[in-house]
Structures are given as structure tokens and as C-alpha cells.
Design a protein around this motif. Structure first.
Motif, PDB file in Angstrom:
ATOM      1  N   PRO A  66       0.817  -1.210   0.000  1.00  0.00           N
ATOM      2  CA  PRO A  66       0.000   0.000   0.000  1.00  0.00           C
ATOM      3  C   PRO A  66       0.859   1.272   0.000  1.00  0.00           C
ATOM      4  CG  PRO A  66       0.293  -0.767   2.234  1.00  0.00           C
ATOM      5  CD  PRO A  66       1.048  -1.730   1.364  1.00  0.00           C
ATOM      6  N   LYS A  67       0.169   2.405  -0.134  1.00  0.00           N
ATOM      7  CA  LYS A  67       0.817   3.695   0.095  1.00  0.00           C
ATOM      8  C   LYS A  67       0.926   3.894   1.609  1.00  0.00           C
ATOM      9  CE  LYS A  67      -1.231   5.664  -4.088  1.00  0.00           C
ATOM     10  NZ  LYS A  67      -2.213   6.634  -4.628  1.00  0.00           N
ATOM     11  N   VAL A  68       2.097   4.254   2.071  1.00  0.00           N
ATOM     12  CA  VAL A  68       2.379   4.274   3.513  1.00  0.00           C
ATOM     13  C   VAL A  68       2.311   5.709   4.037  1.00  0.00           C
ATOM     14  CG1 VAL A  68       4.081   3.714   5.286  1.00  0.00           C
ATOM     15  CG2 VAL A  68       3.820   2.226   3.286  1.00  0.00           C
ATOM     16  N   TYR A  69       1.482   5.927   5.051  1.00  0.00           N
ATOM     17  CA  TYR A  69       1.287   7.273   5.605  1.00  0.00           C
ATOM     18  C   TYR A  69       1.663   7.319   7.082  1.00  0.00           C
ATOM     19  CZ  TYR A  69      -1.221   8.957   1.488  1.00  0.00           C
ATOM     20  OH  TYR A  69      -1.562   9.352   0.218  1.00  0.00           O
ATOM     21  N   TRP A  70       2.191   8.456   7.458  1.00  0.00           N
ATOM     22  CA  TRP A  70       2.500   8.796   8.855  1.00  0.00           C
ATOM     23  C   TRP A  70       1.657  10.026   9.201  1.00  0.00           C
ATOM     24  CZ3 TRP A  70       6.168   7.360  12.746  1.00  0.00           C
ATOM     25  CH2 TRP A  70       6.394   8.312  13.742  1.00  0.00           C
ATOM     26  N   THR A  71       0.874   9.947  10.263  1.00  0.00           N
ATOM     27  CA  THR A  71       0.010  11.068  10.618  1.00  0.00           C
ATOM     28  C   THR A  71       0.639  11.949  11.684  1.00  0.00           C
ATOM     29  OG1 THR A  71      -1.147   9.742  12.298  1.00  0.00           O
ATOM     30  CG2 THR A  71      -2.087   9.790  10.071  1.00  0.00           C
ATOM     31  N   TRP A  72       0.302  13.221  11.601  1.00  0.00           N
ATOM     32  CA  TRP A  72       0.670  14.181  12.644  1.00  0.00           C
ATOM     33  C   TRP A  72      -0.603  14.611  13.363  1.00  0.00           C
ATOM     34  CZ3 TRP A  72       5.509  14.283  13.912  1.00  0.00           C
ATOM     35  CH2 TRP A  72       6.507  14.142  12.943  1.00  0.00           C
ATOM     36  N   THR A 120      -2.696   0.047  12.980  1.00  0.00           N
ATOM     37  CA  THR A 120      -4.015  -0.372  13.448  1.00  0.00           C
ATOM     38  C   THR A 120      -4.597   0.578  14.478  1.00  0.00           C
ATOM     39  OG1 THR A 120      -3.370  -2.665  13.067  1.00  0.00           O
ATOM     40  CG2 THR A 120      -5.303  -2.291  14.465  1.00  0.00           C
ATOM     41  N   ASP A 121      -3.751   1.095  15.393  1.00  0.00           N
ATOM     42  CA  ASP A 121      -4.235   1.935  16.491  1.00  0.00           C
ATOM     43  C   ASP A 121      -4.022   3.427  16.217  1.00  0.00           C
ATOM     44  OD1 ASP A 121      -5.520   2.216  18.931  1.00  0.00           O
ATOM     45  OD2 ASP A 121      -3.651   2.197  20.090  1.00  0.00           O
ATOM     46  N   ASP A 122      -3.786   3.771  14.956  1.00  0.00           N
ATOM     47  CA  ASP A 122      -3.676   5.200  14.638  1.00  0.00           C
ATOM     48  C   ASP A 122      -5.030   5.862  14.914  1.00  0.00           C
ATOM     49  OD1 ASP A 122      -3.847   7.680  12.878  1.00  0.00           O
ATOM     50  OD2 ASP A 122      -1.764   7.093  12.551  1.00  0.00           O
ATOM     51  N   PRO A 123      -5.052   6.969  15.666  1.00  0.00           N
ATOM     52  CA  PRO A 123      -6.344   7.579  16.027  1.00  0.00           C
ATOM     53  C   PRO A 123      -7.128   8.118  14.846  1.00  0.00           C
ATOM     54  CG  PRO A 123      -4.513   9.001  16.669  1.00  0.00           C
ATOM     55  CD  PRO A 123      -3.912   7.685  16.257  1.00  0.00           C
ATOM     56  N   HIS A 124      -6.480   8.262  13.682  1.00  0.00           N
ATOM     57  CA  HIS A 124      -7.156   8.811  12.506  1.00  0.00           C
ATOM     58  C   HIS A 124      -7.518   7.743  11.464  1.00  0.00           C
ATOM     59  CE1 HIS A 124      -5.940  12.487  14.392  1.00  0.00           C
ATOM     60  NE2 HIS A 124      -4.680  12.157  14.281  1.00  0.00           N
ATOM     61  N   ARG A 125      -7.264   6.505  11.807  1.00  0.00           N
ATOM     62  CA  ARG A 125      -7.622   5.397  10.921  1.00  0.00           C
ATOM     63  C   ARG A 125      -9.136   5.170  11.010  1.00  0.00           C
ATOM     64  NH1 ARG A 125      -5.238   0.117   9.264  1.00  0.00           N
ATOM     65  NH2 ARG A 125      -6.876  -1.443   9.335  1.00  0.00           N
ATOM     66  N   LEU A 126      -9.770   4.963   9.861  1.00  0.00           N
ATOM     67  CA  LEU A 126     -11.197   4.687   9.844  1.00  0.00           C
ATOM     68  C   LEU A 126     -11.486   3.307  10.437  1.00  0.00           C
ATOM     69  CD1 LEU A 126     -12.266   5.968   6.304  1.00  0.00           C
ATOM     70  CD2 LEU A 126     -12.775   7.023   8.509  1.00  0.00           C
ATOM     71  N   PRO A 127     -12.653   3.128  11.055  1.00  0.00           N
ATOM     72  CA  PRO A 127     -13.049   1.791  11.520  1.00  0.00           C
ATOM     73  C   PRO A 127     -13.047   0.792  10.364  1.00  0.00           C
ATOM     74  CG  PRO A 127     -14.516   3.462  12.389  1.00  0.00           C
ATOM     75  CD  PRO A 127     -13.654   4.155  11.386  1.00  0.00           C
ATOM     76  N   ALA A 128     -12.890  -0.480  10.692  1.00  0.00           N
ATOM     77  CA  ALA A 128     -12.749  -1.521   9.671  1.00  0.00           C
ATOM     78  C   ALA A 128     -13.927  -1.540   8.710  1.00  0.00           C
ATOM     79  CB  ALA A 128     -12.579  -2.883  10.331  1.00  0.00           C
ATOM     80  N   ASP A 129     -15.146  -1.274   9.225  1.00  0.00           N
ATOM     81  CA  ASP A 129     -16.322  -1.338   8.354  1.00  0.00           C
ATOM     82  C   ASP A 129     -16.436  -0.142   7.414  1.00  0.00           C
ATOM     83  OD1 ASP A 129     -16.881   0.543  10.247  1.00  0.00           O
ATOM     84  OD2 ASP A 129     -18.852  -0.238  10.782  1.00  0.00           O
ATOM     85  N   GLN A 130     -15.540   0.843   7.562  1.00  0.00           N
ATOM     86  CA  GLN A 130     -15.561   1.996   6.662  1.00  0.00           C
ATOM     87  C   GLN A 130     -14.372   2.031   5.725  1.00  0.00           C
ATOM     88  OE1 GLN A 130     -16.377   5.812   8.582  1.00  0.00           O
ATOM     89  NE2 GLN A 130     -17.285   4.762  10.324  1.00  0.00           N
ATOM     90  N   ILE A 168      -5.192   9.828   3.651  1.00  0.00           N
ATOM     91  CA  ILE A 168      -4.975   8.689   4.548  1.00  0.00           C
ATOM     92  C   ILE A 168      -6.153   7.715   4.578  1.00  0.00           C
ATOM     93  CG2 ILE A 168      -3.432  10.028   6.018  1.00  0.00           C
ATOM     94  CD1 ILE A 168      -5.680  10.253   8.061  1.00  0.00           C
ATOM     95  N   HIS A 169      -7.298   8.109   4.039  1.00  0.00           N
ATOM     96  CA  HIS A 169      -8.466   7.230   4.048  1.00  0.00           C
ATOM     97  C   HIS A 169      -8.710   6.553   2.701  1.00  0.00           C
ATOM     98  CE1 HIS A 169     -10.001   9.891   7.578  1.00  0.00           C
ATOM     99  NE2 HIS A 169      -9.196   8.932   7.993  1.00  0.00           N
ATOM    100  N   ALA A 170      -7.773   6.711   1.796  1.00  0.00           N
ATOM    101  CA  ALA A 170      -7.901   6.020   0.504  1.00  0.00           C
ATOM    102  C   ALA A 170      -7.782   4.509   0.717  1.00  0.00           C
ATOM    103  CB  ALA A 170      -6.828   6.499  -0.461  1.00  0.00           C
ATOM    104  N   ARG A 171      -8.383   3.730  -0.173  1.00  0.00           N
ATOM    105  CA  ARG A 171      -8.382   2.276  -0.018  1.00  0.00           C
ATOM    106  C   ARG A 171      -6.983   1.675  -0.091  1.00  0.00           C
ATOM    107  NH1 ARG A 171     -13.005  -0.354   0.263  1.00  0.00           N
ATOM    108  NH2 ARG A 171     -14.960   0.704  -0.253  1.00  0.00           N
ATOM    109  N   ASP A 172      -6.067   2.326  -0.792  1.00  0.00           N
ATOM    110  CA  ASP A 172      -4.718   1.787  -0.919  1.00  0.00           C
ATOM    111  C   ASP A 172      -3.740   2.458   0.041  1.00  0.00           C
ATOM    112  OD1 ASP A 172      -4.795   4.248  -2.159  1.00  0.00           O
ATOM    113  OD2 ASP A 172      -3.618   3.639  -3.917  1.00  0.00           O
ATOM    114  N   ALA A 173      -4.267   3.157   1.060  1.00  0.00           N
ATOM    115  CA  ALA A 173      -3.414   3.800   2.068  1.00  0.00           C
ATOM    116  C   ALA A 173      -3.237   2.872   3.260  1.00  0.00           C
ATOM    117  CB  ALA A 173      -4.030   5.118   2.515  1.00  0.00           C
ATOM    118  N   TRP A 174      -2.099   2.998   3.939  1.00  0.00           N
ATOM    119  CA  TRP A 174      -1.835   2.200   5.138  1.00  0.00           C
ATOM    120  C   TRP A 174      -1.547   3.107   6.326  1.00  0.00           C
ATOM    121  CZ3 TRP A 174       2.058   1.730   8.752  1.00  0.00           C
ATOM    122  CH2 TRP A 174       1.941   0.645   9.632  1.00  0.00           C
TER     123      TRP A 174
END
Length: 315
Positions: A260-266, A304-314, A295-301
Motif C-alpha cells: 500500500p501507500k504508507v502514511y504517517w500522521t501528525w 491499526t491503532d492510529d487515532p485517525h484510521r477509519l473503523p474496519a467497516d468503513q 490517509i483514508h484512501a483504499r490503498d493507504a496504510w
């Protein structure tokens, strides 16, 4: 009505919610007799009895029950007015720490709402988050997991994101092919004082994507030593957030990481119980309109516990 104070209205709401003068007094941090006197004064000024009370029980009168929702709404509007005034004044000082990245328009965004002082001590994410938690800072731009926020009593809002890329040998920067995450190396340093957050992130990235971990002990996650590691490695090496804007030597090239495309959040973090108008206004000013930054694109990574990651069902 001219003599009614917001303080008395807050007392009324507290007693109405507790239906016990003793508990309400403890909640309000005032003496019980003083609370009783203030409620009597409020009833006198309003011209209605708010409570029926005897030695065993307290209950709202019909008038009290009718006035309660209107009183709550009035107090909410008063709080909103206070917050808006604080945002307009721009007089409150706010201490902001960071790791290595800040929004380029930080000053222009916050000038109208607070006097933001950027702390001179540039420290790792876990250190800056701990300083917010203990009150040494009001805000910090850093990377945290959800469990870190819960443990430290912090809240986070997305303020920025870096798409990480790999660095590889090769002097021709034209038509450089992308590289799959599983075909990259990820450096993990023994120095957990400096690289605790990066190591946690890199370990999970390797576990999930199949990237290969390369353990080092020379602080070469970034800087000239990082480039020396790239030259020694046979595979492209993932660049850390601290090296995003560093110019590459002429013998090395940038390769975009995909699948995937790899992202680091601030995150912009504050204390969960923070209620100062200037601090909250600075958070709103800096985070409003940020968007999802890809960061919410389907090919973004994201971890798991990133606070800005969408829930699995989204996802």
C-alpha cells in the motif's frame, strides 16, 4: 431578574441534577448553607419556588421542572459567548511543542485567537505528548496511538500527514519505478529514547506489509548515516518522517511506495480536560479544513491503532 447571576443558575442546575443539596455543594465546591441561601435568593428574584424540600428529600416543583431546560440552554449560550470572546481576543498564551514538522501557516492561522509560542525544545513524539499530559506544554504536534492518548488523558486531531517514500541507489531520477512496500527495508534503531515511536510504527509496518526489518544501533534513521545505510542495502529503504524534506545525494533516488501507500500522521494533541478558550481556539484554527490528506484512501496504510484510521467497516 436584573439581579439573577449565571452563578446562581449553575447552582440551580446542579441541585436539580443531584436532587440533594449536600452532593450538589460538594460538586460545586461550596458550603452547603451558602448553596441553600443562593437558591433561596434565586427563587426570590425569579418569583417562583424551584424546589420542594424537607429533611429527607428534594424534588423539582412544576415551575422548576419547566425552567430547567431553558436554564441549561441559557448557560450553554453563555459558555459559547465566553469561548467566542476568547477566540476574538487573541490574548491567551499557548505553548506548542513539536517533533520536526509544523504547519507552514501556523502563525497566520492562530494570530487572531491566541499568542502561540513554539517551544524551542524539539523532542520525540512520546516526549512531547508526555509534556502536554503533565502541563509543560498546552499543545504538541506529534505521532501517537489510540492507547497512548487514553493512557495520558489526551485528545488528538489530525493536523498533517506524510506519505513516506523509499530511497534507493541510482543516480537517474527520471522514470524511477515505484516499489511495493513488501520489497523495502525498514530501519529500527536500538535507541528507544529517541526512536520509540518510529520503532513501534516500523515494526507494525513490517509485520503487516512484509517489509524487511533492518536493526541498527547508530542513529541512522535520518541524516547522512541513513544515506550510508541505503548504499549498503540491496533493497530500497523506507524514509522516516524526519527525512521527508532532506535533499538526496546525487547517487540516490526517491522511489514511491505502493501496495500500500504508507502514511504517517501528525496529531495536534491537547489534554482531555482542557477548557481554556485560547487553547481550544488554537486547535480549531489549526485543524479546521485539514481534510483527510489521502490517509483514508483504499490503498493507504496506517497502523491499526492510529487515532485517525477509519473503523474496519468503513475502510
Amino acid at each position: 431578574m436584573a439581579r439573577v447571576e449565571l452563578r446562581q443558575l449553575r447552582y440551580f442546575v446542579a441541585v436539580a441534577e443531584e436532587l440533594n443539596f449536600g452532593r450538589a455543594a460538594e460538586r460545586l465546591l461550596i458550603a452547603g448553607p451558602s448553596l441553600s441561601q443562593q437558591i433561596k435568593a434565586l427563587e426570590r428574584d425569579l418569583g417562583v419556588r424551584l424546589f420542594d424540600r424537607d429533611r429527607r428529600s428534594v424534588s423539582l416543583t412544576p415551575a422548576g421542572a419547566d425552567l430547567l431546560p431553558h436554564t441549561r440552554a441559557l448557560l450553554e449560550r453563555a459558555d459559547d459567548l465566553k469561548h467566542r470572546a476568547g477566540r476574538l481576543s487573541g490574548s491567551q498564551s499557548v505553548r506548542l511543542g513539536y517533533v520536526n514538522w509544523l504547519p507552514p501557516d501556523l502563525t497566520s492561522r492562530t494570530a487572531a485567537v491566541a499568542r502561540v509560542h513554539v517551544d524551542a525544545w524539539v523532542a520525540p513524539s512520546h516526549t512531547q505528548a508526555a509534556r502536554v499530559a503533565d502541563g509543560s506544554l498546552d499543545l504538541a504536534v506529534c505521532w501517537l496511538r489510540g492507547e497512548d492518548l487514553e493512557r495520558l488523558g489526551l485528545r488528538a486531531r489530525l493536523i498533517g500527514a506524510d506519505r513516506l517514500y523509499a530511497v534507493a541507489k541510482g543516480g537517474d531520477s527520471h522514470d524511477v519505478p515505484d516499489v511495493a512496500a513488501q520489497d523495502t527495508d525498514v530501519l529500527i534503531d536500538d535507541d528507544i529514547t529517541s526512536w520509540a515511536s518510529w520503532n513501534v510504527y516500523a515494526e507494525e509496518l513490517a509485520q503487516i506489509t512484509g517489509a524487511r526489518v533492518v536493526r541498527i544501533s547508530d542513529g541512522a534513521i535520518t541524516g547522512p548515516a541513513f544515506f550510508d545505510h541505503v548504499r549498503r542495502c540491496r533493497r530500497p529503504v523506507l524514509n522516516s518522517p524526519k527525512g521527508q524534506t532532506t535533499a538526496l545525494p546525487p547517487d540516490l533516488v526517491r522511489r514511491e511506495v505502493v501496495a500500500p501507500k504508507v502514511y504517517w500522521t501528525w496529531s495536534l494533541v491537547r489534554r482531555e480536560a482542557e477548557d481554556r478558550a485560547g487553547v481550544l481556539a488554537a486547535v480549531d484554527a489549526l485543524c479546521e479544513g485539514v481534510g483527510d490528506l489521502g490517509i483514508h484512501a483504499r490503498d493507504a496504510w496506517l497502523p491499526t491503532d492510529d487515532p485517525h484510521r477509519l473503523p474496519a467497516d468503513q475502510l
